[in-house]
Design a protein around this motif. Structure first.
Motif, PDB file in Angstrom:
ATOM      1  N   MET A   1      24.045  43.565   2.455  1.00 26.98           N
ATOM      2  CA  MET A   1      23.733  44.894   1.921  1.00 26.98           C
ATOM      3  C   MET A   1      24.971  45.764   2.018  1.00 26.98           C
ATOM      4  O   MET A   1      25.722  45.657   2.982  1.00 26.98           O
ATOM      5  N   VAL A   2      25.135  46.613   0.986  1.00 25.44           N
ATOM      6  CA  VAL A   2      26.318  47.488   0.993  1.00 25.44           C
ATOM      7  C   VAL A   2      25.890  48.916   1.367  1.00 25.44           C
ATOM      8  O   VAL A   2      24.964  49.464   0.780  1.00 25.44           O
ATOM      9  N   PHE A   3      26.567  49.452   2.345  1.00 22.57           N
ATOM     10  CA  PHE A   3      26.232  50.783   2.847  1.00 22.57           C
ATOM     11  C   PHE A   3      27.397  51.748   2.670  1.00 22.57           C
ATOM     12  O   PHE A   3      28.568  51.358   2.698  1.00 22.57           O
ATOM     13  N   LYS A   4      27.032  53.018   2.521  1.00 24.70           N
ATOM     14  CA  LYS A   4      28.017  54.084   2.684  1.00 24.70           C
ATOM     15  C   LYS A   4      27.717  54.672   4.066  1.00 24.70           C
ATOM     16  O   LYS A   4      26.633  55.228   4.288  1.00 24.70           O
ATOM     17  N   MET A   5      28.624  54.499   4.989  1.00 20.66           N
ATOM     18  CA  MET A   5      28.386  54.954   6.360  1.00 20.66           C
ATOM     19  C   MET A   5      28.796  56.424   6.479  1.00 20.66           C
ATOM     20  O   MET A   5      29.885  56.804   6.045  1.00 20.66           O
ATOM     21  N   ILE A   6      27.914  57.202   7.069  1.00 19.85           N
ATOM     22  CA  ILE A   6      28.186  58.643   7.215  1.00 19.85           C
ATOM     23  C   ILE A   6      28.018  59.024   8.682  1.00 19.85           C
ATOM     24  O   ILE A   6      26.911  59.021   9.214  1.00 19.85           O
ATOM     25  N   ASP A   7      29.130  59.312   9.306  1.00 17.84           N
ATOM     26  CA  ASP A   7      29.135  59.672  10.728  1.00 17.84           C
ATOM     27  C   ASP A   7      29.188  61.202  10.833  1.00 17.84           C
ATOM     28  O   ASP A   7      30.101  61.829  10.289  1.00 17.84           O
ATOM     29  N   THR A   8      28.189  61.776  11.498  1.00 20.02           N
ATOM     30  CA  THR A   8      28.100  63.251  11.511  1.00 20.02           C
ATOM     31  C   THR A   8      28.453  63.842  12.878  1.00 20.02           C
ATOM     32  O   THR A   8      28.298  63.177  13.906  1.00 20.02           O
ATOM     33  N   PRO A   9      28.910  65.088  12.891  1.00 20.88           N
ATOM     34  CA  PRO A   9      29.170  65.755  14.177  1.00 20.88           C
ATOM     35  C   PRO A   9      27.862  65.916  14.971  1.00 20.88           C
ATOM     36  O   PRO A   9      26.793  66.068  14.383  1.00 20.88           O
ATOM     37  N   GLY A  10      27.983  65.884  16.290  1.00 21.14           N
ATOM     38  CA  GLY A  10      26.806  66.023  17.154  1.00 21.14           C
ATOM     39  C   GLY A  10      26.128  67.369  16.967  1.00 21.14           C
ATOM     40  O   GLY A  10      26.795  68.394  16.812  1.00 21.14           O
ATOM     41  N   ILE A  11      24.788  67.327  16.959  1.00 18.13           N
ATOM     42  CA  ILE A  11      24.040  68.582  16.742  1.00 18.13           C
ATOM     43  C   ILE A  11      23.682  69.207  18.088  1.00 18.13           C
ATOM     44  O   ILE A  11      23.192  68.537  18.996  1.00 18.13           O
ATOM     45  N   ALA A  12      23.958  70.505  18.194  1.00 23.41           N
ATOM     46  CA  ALA A  12      23.645  71.254  19.418  1.00 23.41           C
ATOM     47  C   ALA A  12      23.196  72.653  19.012  1.00 23.41           C
ATOM     48  O   ALA A  12      23.389  73.060  17.864  1.00 23.41           O
ATOM     49  N   THR A  13      22.583  73.367  19.946  1.00 21.35           N
ATOM     50  CA  THR A  13      22.152  74.737  19.622  1.00 21.35           C
ATOM     51  C   THR A  13      23.143  75.769  20.161  1.00 21.35           C
ATOM     52  O   THR A  13      23.009  76.950  19.910  1.00 21.35           O
ATOM     53  N   LYS A  14      24.102  75.298  20.931  1.00 20.40           N
ATOM     54  CA  LYS A  14      25.143  76.216  21.437  1.00 20.40           C
ATOM     55  C   LYS A  14      26.399  75.407  21.736  1.00 20.40           C
ATOM     56  O   LYS A  14      26.311  74.230  22.120  1.00 20.40           O
ATOM     57  N   ILE A  15      27.537  76.030  21.558  1.00 17.80           N
ATOM     58  CA  ILE A  15      28.802  75.383  21.910  1.00 17.80           C
ATOM     59  C   ILE A  15      29.664  76.433  22.598  1.00 17.80           C
ATOM     60  O   ILE A  15      29.962  77.475  22.012  1.00 17.80           O
ATOM     61  N   ASP A  16      30.004  76.165  23.836  1.00 22.55           N
ATOM     62  CA  ASP A  16      30.791  77.116  24.608  1.00 22.55           C
ATOM     63  C   ASP A  16      32.175  76.513  24.851  1.00 22.55           C
ATOM     64  O   ASP A  16      32.280  75.400  25.375  1.00 22.55           O
ATOM     65  N   TYR A  17      33.214  77.243  24.468  1.00 23.26           N
ATOM     66  CA  TYR A  17      34.567  76.676  24.605  1.00 23.26           C
ATOM     67  C   TYR A  17      34.894  76.336  26.060  1.00 23.26           C
ATOM     68  O   TYR A  17      35.686  75.441  26.342  1.00 23.26           O
ATOM     69  N   GLU A  18      34.253  77.048  27.011  1.00 26.33           N
ATOM     70  CA  GLU A  18      34.544  76.819  28.438  1.00 26.33           C
ATOM     71  C   GLU A  18      34.179  75.389  28.872  1.00 26.33           C
ATOM     72  O   GLU A  18      34.734  74.867  29.832  1.00 26.33           O
ATOM     73  N   GLU A  19      33.233  74.795  28.135  1.00 30.23           N
ATOM     74  CA  GLU A  19      32.845  73.411  28.422  1.00 30.23           C
ATOM     75  C   GLU A  19      34.044  72.468  28.274  1.00 30.23           C
ATOM     76  O   GLU A  19      34.200  71.497  29.010  1.00 30.23           O
ATOM     77  N   PHE A  20      34.927  72.784  27.306  1.00 29.85           N
ATOM     78  CA  PHE A  20      36.079  71.915  27.043  1.00 29.85           C
ATOM     79  C   PHE A  20      37.191  72.096  28.079  1.00 29.85           C
ATOM     80  O   PHE A  20      38.028  71.220  28.246  1.00 29.85           O
ATOM     81  N   LEU A  21      37.189  73.250  28.740  1.00 30.87           N
ATOM     82  CA  LEU A  21      38.234  73.504  29.748  1.00 30.87           C
ATOM     83  C   LEU A  21      38.124  72.505  30.905  1.00 30.87           C
ATOM     84  O   LEU A  21      39.115  72.160  31.530  1.00 30.87           O
ATOM     85  N   LYS A  22      36.887  72.045  31.158  1.00 31.40           N
ATOM     86  CA  LYS A  22      36.662  71.055  32.236  1.00 31.40           C
ATOM     87  C   LYS A  22      37.433  69.757  31.962  1.00 31.40           C
ATOM     88  O   LYS A  22      37.688  68.980  32.864  1.00 31.40           O
ATOM     89  N   TYR A  23      37.731  69.516  30.684  1.00 36.12           N
ATOM     90  CA  TYR A  23      38.458  68.292  30.309  1.00 36.12           C
ATOM     91  C   TYR A  23      39.958  68.553  30.159  1.00 36.12           C
ATOM     92  O   TYR A  23      40.657  67.806  29.486  1.00 36.12           O
ATOM     93  N   LYS A  24      40.396  69.657  30.765  1.00 35.77           N
ATOM     94  CA  LYS A  24      41.814  70.039  30.767  1.00 35.77           C
ATOM     95  C   LYS A  24      42.359  70.332  29.363  1.00 35.77           C
ATOM     96  O   LYS A  24      43.525  70.090  29.078  1.00 35.77           O
TER      97      LYS A  24
END
Lengths: 132, 210
Positions: B77-100
């Motif tokens: 079977m031939v597919f068109k694969m569509i990878d989407t960004p993760g769905i969330a109800t909030k995104i806080d930039y401070e969360e990324f600071l934990k990853y330096k």
């Protein structure tokens, strides 16, 4: 340099019976809910929105981040039947949904992310964690 | 008149059947959507679909891979694969600071991730089949998962739920299965390629519902 910690000045819990949104279209429902959330209130709604409206609420609120002052998104949770009711229960729910226009046996909690840190949900309970 | 209509419907259905099946990967951030899509793309095309990272929201715009021919037990079977960004109800930039991540970069990342969520939701209507990838080590009773899965069901889009990261000690496949009793739930480890046969079998089965 000392990190400035923003403190929450206060919040209210706002209970809304389903009758307040029953006759509104999706646009009107979104507006009513967002007015409450932007006022730093946690909304407890009797019943639940339609699934497309829940998805729209997620999309609309994400689009507002950065455009509405101090708004960082929402936390959302719905408690409803688990779909494992017996036949009689299912018929009763369907009749109620048809008559009243929504799953009024459910409860929807929506809070601004600045106040509500996390809503942990399992089938039987909801735990609301607030930001310090 | 109805004869003419059915003739044209028949013609259109021939063209329709030749189209690639749009296979979407949805789910919360950091569940392994891109890792799983990469594993499949690599197996059948030799190329990956996108970059993966430990930092949440690595995928911030919809990514595609066209003409992915998946073969399983003699079927193709031939597919068109569509990878989407993760769905969330909030995104806080401070969360990324934990990853330096530096503050400016974190703010930029949060802004892009927010746009990514909106884009993912817009794409919901365009899918033929959707794989909802959940992290088997996390609580499955997350409202975003429930809303997205319910939404797909309401649109009559066939759904397969994948509980990913089953190689981890904390993974609880049964909990995910209990949370979504009306759906096929399979456990995978995209990282180690575990249980992919079962995945392909389920996808082929699901395409019959289109």
């Amino acid at each position: 340099m000392k990190k400035r910690v923003k403190k929450i000045k206060g919040f209210s819990i706002y209970f809304m019976p389903y009758s307040e949104i029953r006759n509104l279209d999706s646009e009107g429902r979104m507006k009513k809910i967002l007015d409450i959330i932007f006022g730093n209130n946690i909304l407890i709604l009797q019943g639940r929105l339609r699934l497309d409206e829940e998805t729209r609420l997620i999309g609309d609120t994400m689009a507002m981040i950065g455009h509405v002052k101090n708004f960082r998104g929402i936390e959302l949770a719905v408690i409803s039947g688990n779909g494992r009711e017996n036949l009689l229960g299912k018929i009763r729910n369907n009749v109620a949904s048809t008559l009243f226009g929504g799953d009024i046996g459910a409860i929807t909690i929506i809070g601004p992310a600045t106040i509500v840190k996390e809503i942990k949900r399992n089938p039987k309970k909801i735990e609301l964690f607030l930001n310090k | 008149m109805s004869g003419i209509k059915s003739f044209f419907n028949g013609i259109f259905s021939i063209f329709k059947s030749k189209k690639d099946i749009k296979l979407g990967f949805y789910g919360p951030p950091n569940a392994g959507k891109t890792s799983l899509a990469n594993r499949i793309c690599k197996d059948f095309t030799g190329e990956e679909i996108g970059k993966v990272s430990k930092i949440p929201h690595e995928t911030r715009s919809v990514q595609f891979k066209e003409k992915v021919e998946i073969s399983y037990k003699g079927k193709k079977m031939v597919f068109k694969m569509i990878d989407t960004p993760g769905i969330a109800t909030k995104i806080d930039y401070e969360e990324f600071l934990k990853y330096k991540v530096k503050k400016n970069e974190a703010k930029k990342r949060a802004k892009e991730a927010t746009q990514g969520v909106i884009e993912s939701i817009k794409w919901l209507d365009d899918m033929d089949v959707v794989v909802v990838v959940l992290d088997a080590t996390e609580n499955p009773y997350n409202q975003v998962n429930i809303t997205i899965i319910g939404n797909l069901a309401a649109r009559k889009i066939p759904v397969l739920i994948v509980a990913n990261k089953i190689d981890k000690r904390k993974a609880d496949l049964k909990k995910v299965q209990a949370a979504f009793p009306e759906y096929d739930v399979i456990g995978t480890s995209a990282r180690y390629g575990k249980n992919l046969d079962k995945f392909y079998e389920s996808i082929f089965k699901l395409t019959k519902k289109i």
